[in-house]
Design a protein around this motif. Structure first.
Motif, PDB file in Angstrom:
ATOM      1  N   ALA A   1      -5.971  -5.110 -23.430  1.00  0.00           N
ATOM      2  CA  ALA A   1      -6.325  -3.720 -23.140  1.00  0.00           C
ATOM      3  C   ALA A   1      -5.174  -3.031 -22.426  1.00  0.00           C
ATOM      4  N   MET A   2      -5.026  -1.743 -22.670  1.00  0.00           N
ATOM      5  CA  MET A   2      -4.014  -0.926 -22.014  1.00  0.00           C
ATOM      6  C   MET A   2      -4.538   0.498 -21.906  1.00  0.00           C
ATOM      7  N   LEU A   3      -3.743   1.380 -21.315  1.00  0.00           N
ATOM      8  CA  LEU A   3      -4.145   2.761 -21.117  1.00  0.00           C
ATOM      9  C   LEU A   3      -3.258   3.698 -21.930  1.00  0.00           C
ATOM     10  N   ILE A   4      -3.846   4.788 -22.433  1.00  0.00           N
ATOM     11  CA  ILE A   4      -3.057   5.939 -22.865  1.00  0.00           C
ATOM     12  C   ILE A   4      -2.921   6.808 -21.624  1.00  0.00           C
ATOM     13  N   CYS A   5      -1.708   6.851 -21.079  1.00  0.00           N
ATOM     14  CA  CYS A   5      -1.511   7.442 -19.750  1.00  0.00           C
ATOM     15  C   CYS A   5      -1.451   8.956 -19.765  1.00  0.00           C
ATOM     16  N   ASP A   6      -0.896   9.533 -20.812  1.00  0.00           N
ATOM     17  CA  ASP A   6      -0.858  10.990 -20.913  1.00  0.00           C
ATOM     18  C   ASP A   6      -0.649  11.398 -22.353  1.00  0.00           C
ATOM     19  N   ASP A   7      -0.714  12.703 -22.587  1.00  0.00           N
ATOM     20  CA  ASP A   7      -0.679  13.268 -23.935  1.00  0.00           C
ATOM     21  C   ASP A   7       0.761  13.433 -24.408  1.00  0.00           C
ATOM     22  N   GLY A   8       1.056  12.936 -25.604  1.00  0.00           N
ATOM     23  CA  GLY A   8       2.397  13.066 -26.155  1.00  0.00           C
ATOM     24  C   GLY A   8       2.845  14.504 -26.347  1.00  0.00           C
ATOM     25  N   ALA A   9       1.889  15.438 -26.426  1.00  0.00           N
ATOM     26  CA  ALA A   9       2.248  16.848 -26.596  1.00  0.00           C
ATOM     27  C   ALA A   9       3.039  17.387 -25.403  1.00  0.00           C
ATOM     28  N   LEU A  10       2.982  16.708 -24.256  1.00  0.00           N
ATOM     29  CA  LEU A  10       3.716  17.148 -23.078  1.00  0.00           C
ATOM     30  C   LEU A  10       5.211  16.908 -23.214  1.00  0.00           C
ATOM     31  N   TYR A  11       5.631  16.172 -24.252  1.00  0.00           N
ATOM     32  CA  TYR A  11       7.028  15.744 -24.363  1.00  0.00           C
ATOM     33  C   TYR A  11       7.709  16.259 -25.620  1.00  0.00           C
ATOM     34  N   GLU A  12       7.226  17.381 -26.139  1.00  0.00           N
ATOM     35  CA  GLU A  12       7.794  17.944 -27.370  1.00  0.00           C
ATOM     36  C   GLU A  12       9.287  18.212 -27.246  1.00  0.00           C
ATOM     37  N   ASN A  13       9.737  18.674 -26.083  1.00  0.00           N
ATOM     38  CA  ASN A  13      11.138  19.049 -25.898  1.00  0.00           C
ATOM     39  C   ASN A  13      11.980  17.935 -25.295  1.00  0.00           C
ATOM     40  N   THR A  14      11.382  16.783 -25.089  1.00  0.00           N
ATOM     41  CA  THR A  14      12.141  15.672 -24.500  1.00  0.00           C
ATOM     42  C   THR A  14      12.053  14.445 -25.408  1.00  0.00           C
ATOM     43  N   TYR A  15      11.133  13.549 -25.157  1.00  0.00           N
ATOM     44  CA  TYR A  15      11.089  12.280 -25.888  1.00  0.00           C
ATOM     45  C   TYR A  15      10.730  12.438 -27.367  1.00  0.00           C
ATOM     46  N   CYS A  16      10.198  13.602 -27.734  1.00  0.00           N
ATOM     47  CA  CYS A  16       9.904  13.871 -29.149  1.00  0.00           C
ATOM     48  C   CYS A  16      11.035  14.620 -29.831  1.00  0.00           C
ATOM     49  N   SER A  17      12.101  14.919 -29.114  1.00  0.00           N
ATOM     50  CA  SER A  17      13.219  15.696 -29.643  1.00  0.00           C
ATOM     51  C   SER A  17      14.410  14.793 -29.933  1.00  0.00           C
ATOM     52  N   GLU A  18      14.877  14.808 -31.182  1.00  0.00           N
ATOM     53  CA  GLU A  18      16.024  13.977 -31.555  1.00  0.00           C
ATOM     54  C   GLU A  18      17.267  14.384 -30.780  1.00  0.00           C
ATOM     55  N   ALA A  19      17.466  15.690 -30.582  1.00  0.00           N
ATOM     56  CA  ALA A  19      18.645  16.162 -29.857  1.00  0.00           C
ATOM     57  C   ALA A  19      18.615  15.676 -28.411  1.00  0.00           C
ATOM     58  N   TRP A  20      17.443  15.729 -27.789  1.00  0.00           N
ATOM     59  CA  TRP A  20      17.319  15.280 -26.398  1.00  0.00           C
ATOM     60  C   TRP A  20      17.566  13.779 -26.309  1.00  0.00           C
ATOM     61  N   LEU A  21      17.009  13.017 -27.243  1.00  0.00           N
ATOM     62  CA  LEU A  21      17.211  11.570 -27.234  1.00  0.00           C
ATOM     63  C   LEU A  21      18.683  11.214 -27.422  1.00  0.00           C
ATOM     64  N   ASP A  22      19.358  11.931 -28.325  1.00  0.00           N
ATOM     65  CA  ASP A  22      20.793  11.688 -28.529  1.00  0.00           C
ATOM     66  C   ASP A  22      21.567  11.933 -27.239  1.00  0.00           C
ATOM     67  N   GLY A  23      21.196  12.993 -26.534  1.00  0.00           N
ATOM     68  CA  GLY A  23      21.867  13.307 -25.279  1.00  0.00           C
ATOM     69  C   GLY A  23      21.663  12.250 -24.216  1.00  0.00           C
ATOM     70  N   LYS A  24      20.557  11.530 -24.295  1.00  0.00           N
ATOM     71  CA  LYS A  24      20.260  10.463 -23.347  1.00  0.00           C
ATOM     72  C   LYS A  24      20.746   9.096 -23.835  1.00  0.00           C
ATOM     73  N   GLY A  25      21.314   9.057 -25.044  1.00  0.00           N
ATOM     74  CA  GLY A  25      21.780   7.791 -25.590  1.00  0.00           C
ATOM     75  C   GLY A  25      20.669   6.857 -25.999  1.00  0.00           C
ATOM     76  N   LEU A  26      19.536   7.412 -26.425  1.00  0.00           N
ATOM     77  CA  LEU A  26      18.378   6.607 -26.816  1.00  0.00           C
ATOM     78  C   LEU A  26      18.197   6.658 -28.328  1.00  0.00           C
ATOM     79  N   ASN A  27      18.269   5.506 -28.972  1.00  0.00           N
ATOM     80  CA  ASN A  27      18.065   5.411 -30.419  1.00  0.00           C
ATOM     81  C   ASN A  27      16.857   4.512 -30.683  1.00  0.00           C
TER      82      ASN A  27
END
Length: 347
Positions: free
Chosen positions: A297-323
């Motif tokens: 068992a685990m938790l869904i901690c928060d809504d993914g819609a809160l991260y549209e401009n960050t973790y859901c953004s390819e440009a933002w991920l590239d800027g953070k070096g996350l692939n």
């Protein structure tokens, strides 16, 4: 209606978190359940913790009529506290790093909160304490007080909510302040269960090395990149003695977990849930290797819609070096083979 009655009424009105099932292959005999804490009005697990903290502060006399509530964060905890402060007619001030995003500021302000921006980022704690003293307010300090408040206000304990629904072999959660993991660990022991507790820990966080080395005040000095969990130091609210395992999780795997959760299960969640999913899959792979059956068992901690401009953004991920793409592939192979690499060297 007094303040405690208002909080009780708000809790009764709130939707009950659903327990979702992740579709693992039936022949494995391993099931994965996710308690959806994103259904709260402010969209995250921190809503439950904030309500417990307000209850505790009211019952101990730290909050009275007109008290200004001060917090040192711009994340989900501040949003939830702003919500409850407005519900009770209290001023709320979030002390945040100067470089906080406009989206974070807007979420706090939409609940009537005020944001004080300071630099450098680590100055927010001293500034929150100083400002609360100056204005005669109360510094909530969720990092120090969250676990204590949740323990005192046991009727609002996520451990009870989860374990009333499922009795798993493992519970997997992330740790920020430590309030959630401590609450669940205490509830497991209160019930006398054989359930084990695993912490999913992102890069740069102090919890994995501190737990592994047995150093309760371990510090990395580096802020984690996964929002909502991980800390550069082990917080006082974290209770290592309640934890059976800490799983280090690559940040890119956390982002990949967000994607897999939506693609396979149709559930949107933030990066901390992705972190927990990677750790849950590691445990599922271990159970399959050992030919053991049971639930995780685990938790869904928060809504993914809160991260549209960050973790859901390819440009933002590239800027953070996350692939996340190699890790998405690793998730996919796991669902076919029940095998999962432990490190990026195996991708």
């Amino acid at each position: 209606m007094n303040a405690l009655e208002i909080l009780a009424a708000e809790e009764r009105r709130g939707p009950a978190p659903r327990l979702h099932a992740f579709p693992l292959p039936a022949e494995w005999g391993v099931t994965l359940h996710l308690l959806d804490e994103s259904v709260h009005p402010t969209g995250s697990l921190k809503h439950r913790t904030a309500r417990a903290m307000f209850r505790h502060a009211l019952r101990t006399g730290r909050i009275r009529e007109g008290t200004t509530i001060v917090e040192a964060t711009g994340g989900n905890a501040a949003v939830a506290e702003a919500y409850f402060a407005r519900l009770l007619g209290l001023p709320f001030v979030a002390v945040m790093p100067r470089r906080s995003s406009p989206e974070k500021i807007e979420r706090i302000e939409q609940y009537g909160g005020t944001c004080r921006l300071v630099h450098p980022p680590l100055a927010i704690y001293d500034e929150a304490r100083r400002f609360a003293e100056e204005c005669g307010g109360y510094y909530m300090d969720y990092l120090a007080n969250g676990s204590r408040a949740v323990a005192a206000e046991g009727e609002d304990d996520v451990g009870r909510v989860l374990l009333d629904r499922v009795t798993p072999e493992w519970v997997v959660v992330g740790a920020g302040s430590g309030a959630t993991s401590t609450a669940i660990g205490r509830e497991i022991r209160r019930r006398g269960l054989d359930t084990q507790l695993a912490i999913a820990d992102p890069e740069n966080s102090a919890y994995f090395p501190g737990w592994a080395l047995g150093v309760d005040d371990y510090a990395t000095g580096m802020p984690p990149r996964i929002e909502g969990i991980g800390r550069p130091r082990m917080e006082a609210g974290f209770t290592p003695s309640l934890v059976d395992l800490v799983v280090p999780v690559p940040d890119a795997a956390s982002v990949a977990g967000m994607r897999i959760l939506q693609e396979v299960a149709g559930l949107r969640a933030g990066p901390s849930t992705g972190t927990a999913l990677w750790a849950a899959f590691q445990l599922a792979a271990k159970m399959c290797r050992e030919r053991r059956v049971g639930a995780i068992a685990m938790l869904i901690c928060d809504d993914g819609a809160l991260y549209e401009n960050t973790y859901c953004s390819e440009a933002w991920l590239d800027g953070k070096g996350l692939n996340p793409l190699p890790w998405v592939d690793a998730f996919g192979r796991f669902l076919e083979t029940a095998k999962l690499p432990l490190t990026s060297e195996h991708l």
